[in-house]
Design a protein around this motif. Structure first.
Motif, mmCIF file in Angstrom:
data_model
loop_
_atom_site.group_PDB
_atom_site.id
_atom_site.type_symbol
_atom_site.label_atom_id
_atom_site.label_comp_id
_atom_site.label_asym_id
_atom_site.label_seq_id
_atom_site.Cartn_x
_atom_site.Cartn_y
_atom_site.Cartn_z
ATOM 1 N N GLY A 9 0.443 -10.607 1.457
ATOM 2 C CA GLY A 9 1.585 -10.790 2.354
ATOM 3 C C GLY A 9 1.326 -10.206 3.729
ATOM 4 O O GLY A 9 1.628 -10.838 4.748
ATOM 5 N N LEU A 10 0.749 -9.005 3.771
ATOM 6 C CA LEU A 10 0.459 -8.389 5.062
ATOM 7 C C LEU A 10 -0.657 -9.136 5.788
ATOM 8 O O LEU A 10 -0.598 -9.318 7.005
ATOM 9 C CB LEU A 10 0.105 -6.913 4.899
ATOM 10 N N LEU A 11 -1.658 -9.596 5.049
ATOM 11 C CA LEU A 11 -2.729 -10.396 5.661
ATOM 12 C C LEU A 11 -2.154 -11.681 6.266
ATOM 13 O O LEU A 11 -2.524 -12.073 7.373
ATOM 14 C CB LEU A 11 -3.805 -10.734 4.636
ATOM 15 N N ASP A 12 -1.237 -12.311 5.554
ATOM 16 C CA ASP A 12 -0.596 -13.530 6.062
ATOM 17 C C ASP A 12 0.197 -13.244 7.336
ATOM 18 O O ASP A 12 0.137 -14.007 8.298
ATOM 19 C CB ASP A 12 0.337 -14.133 5.010
ATOM 20 N N ILE A 13 0.935 -12.143 7.334
ATOM 21 C CA ILE A 13 1.720 -11.770 8.521
ATOM 22 C C ILE A 13 0.797 -11.518 9.705
ATOM 23 O O ILE A 13 1.069 -11.965 10.823
ATOM 24 C CB ILE A 13 2.614 -10.549 8.226
ATOM 25 N N ALA A 14 -0.294 -10.801 9.473
ATOM 26 C CA ALA A 14 -1.242 -10.523 10.567
ATOM 27 C C ALA A 14 -1.801 -11.818 11.138
ATOM 28 O O ALA A 14 -1.866 -12.005 12.353
ATOM 29 C CB ALA A 14 -2.374 -9.621 10.072
ATOM 30 N N ARG A 15 -2.192 -12.727 10.244
ATOM 31 C CA ARG A 15 -2.763 -14.001 10.679
ATOM 32 C C ARG A 15 -1.721 -14.865 11.401
ATOM 33 O O ARG A 15 -1.970 -15.388 12.487
ATOM 34 C CB ARG A 15 -3.318 -14.766 9.476
ATOM 35 N N GLU A 16 -0.553 -15.014 10.838
ATOM 36 C CA GLU A 16 0.465 -15.908 11.387
ATOM 37 C C GLU A 16 1.126 -15.361 12.648
ATOM 38 O O GLU A 16 1.471 -16.118 13.546
ATOM 39 C CB GLU A 16 1.537 -16.205 10.334
ATOM 40 N N SER A 17 1.314 -14.043 12.703
ATOM 41 C CA SER A 17 2.021 -13.454 13.846
ATOM 42 C C SER A 17 1.130 -13.293 15.062
ATOM 43 O O SER A 17 1.597 -13.364 16.194
ATOM 44 C CB SER A 17 2.607 -12.087 13.482
ATOM 45 N N GLY A 18 -0.166 -13.036 14.832
ATOM 46 C CA GLY A 18 -1.069 -12.736 15.932
ATOM 47 C C GLY A 18 -0.835 -11.359 16.532
ATOM 48 O O GLY A 18 -1.435 -10.998 17.540
ATOM 49 N N CYS A 19 0.025 -10.570 15.898
ATOM 50 C CA CYS A 19 0.349 -9.229 16.400
ATOM 51 C C CYS A 19 -0.657 -8.205 15.883
ATOM 52 O O CYS A 19 -1.113 -8.300 14.741
ATOM 53 C CB CYS A 19 1.733 -8.796 15.914
ATOM 54 N N PRO A 20 -0.986 -7.203 16.693
ATOM 55 C CA PRO A 20 -1.780 -6.091 16.171
ATOM 56 C C PRO A 20 -0.941 -5.319 15.154
ATOM 57 O O PRO A 20 0.243 -5.078 15.388
ATOM 58 C CB PRO A 20 -2.095 -5.249 17.398
ATOM 59 N N ILE A 21 -1.537 -4.981 14.027
ATOM 60 C CA ILE A 21 -0.807 -4.277 12.970
ATOM 61 C C ILE A 21 -1.560 -3.009 12.605
ATOM 62 O O ILE A 21 -2.771 -3.025 12.399
ATOM 63 C CB ILE A 21 -0.626 -5.168 11.727
ATOM 64 N N THR A 22 -0.808 -1.917 12.511
ATOM 65 C CA THR A 22 -1.337 -0.638 12.043
ATOM 66 C C THR A 22 -0.519 -0.194 10.843
ATOM 67 O O THR A 22 0.696 -0.071 10.924
ATOM 68 C CB THR A 22 -1.270 0.443 13.136
ATOM 69 N N VAL A 23 -1.180 0.028 9.709
ATOM 70 C CA VAL A 23 -0.525 0.511 8.498
ATOM 71 C C VAL A 23 -0.434 2.032 8.568
ATOM 72 O O VAL A 23 -1.427 2.708 8.803
ATOM 73 C CB VAL A 23 -1.310 0.071 7.240
ATOM 74 N N TRP A 24 0.783 2.548 8.341
ATOM 75 C CA TRP A 24 1.023 3.997 8.326
ATOM 76 C C TRP A 24 1.373 4.507 6.932
ATOM 77 O O TRP A 24 1.440 5.704 6.702
ATOM 78 C CB TRP A 24 2.159 4.352 9.276
ATOM 79 N N GLY A 25 1.641 3.593 6.015
ATOM 80 C CA GLY A 25 2.011 3.997 4.658
ATOM 81 C C GLY A 25 1.863 2.815 3.721
ATOM 82 O O GLY A 25 1.954 1.665 4.139
ATOM 83 N N ALA A 26 1.625 3.122 2.425
ATOM 84 C CA ALA A 26 1.436 2.039 1.459
ATOM 85 C C ALA A 26 1.968 2.462 0.090
ATOM 86 O O ALA A 26 3.168 2.465 -0.120
ATOM 87 C CB ALA A 26 -0.025 1.624 1.414
#
Length: 135
Positions: free
Chosen positions: A39-56
């Protein structure tokens, strides 16, 4: 995640990203569900936004009634206008079941605040909390 350009960090710095952490200040990717990662990979690909994970998957970070951290179904990601705008328009389509956000973004997008374990509304500080399963 890193291969997709998603940064992974913690408030404790590089040493805070490890498999044995259970609370705030660290980021644990051990036990994160594959559909949550996808899901997060899809969001990164589709949004084109830089993403930084701070918690999991750190269970001790589950402060809200609907938090899915300990079940491996949530990510905390740094808040930015890019990801906020994208989530506001698309989150449900990409498997995000709820978003908890800082006060300003909650008001800006008209989102409902999340409910804490004490039954009162709360707002995240400096990040978006994304659930990929449950409430």
């Amino acid at each position: 995640l890193r291969g997709a350009g998603i940064q992974v960090t913690s408030t404790a710095g590089a040493g805070g990203v490890r498999g044995d952490c259970t609370g705030k200040g660290c980021t644990n990717l051990t036990g994160i569900c594959s559909n949550t990662v996808q899901g997060l990979l899809d969001i990164a690909r589709e949004s084109g936004c830089p993403i930084t994970v701070w918690g999991a998957a750190e269970g001790g970070d589950a402060h809200g009634l609907n938090s899915m951290h300990g079940q491996g179904k949530a990510f905390d990601v740094g808040n930015s206008q890019c990801i906020g705008d994208w989530l506001n328009a698309n989150s449900k389509k990409w498997g995000v079941t709820s978003v908890c956000a800082p006060f300003a973004e909650t008001k800006k997008y008209g989102w409902k605040p999340c409910i804490g374990r004490d039954g009162k509304p709360y707002y995240e500080v400096g990040h978006f909390h994304l659930n990929f399963g449950g409430g």
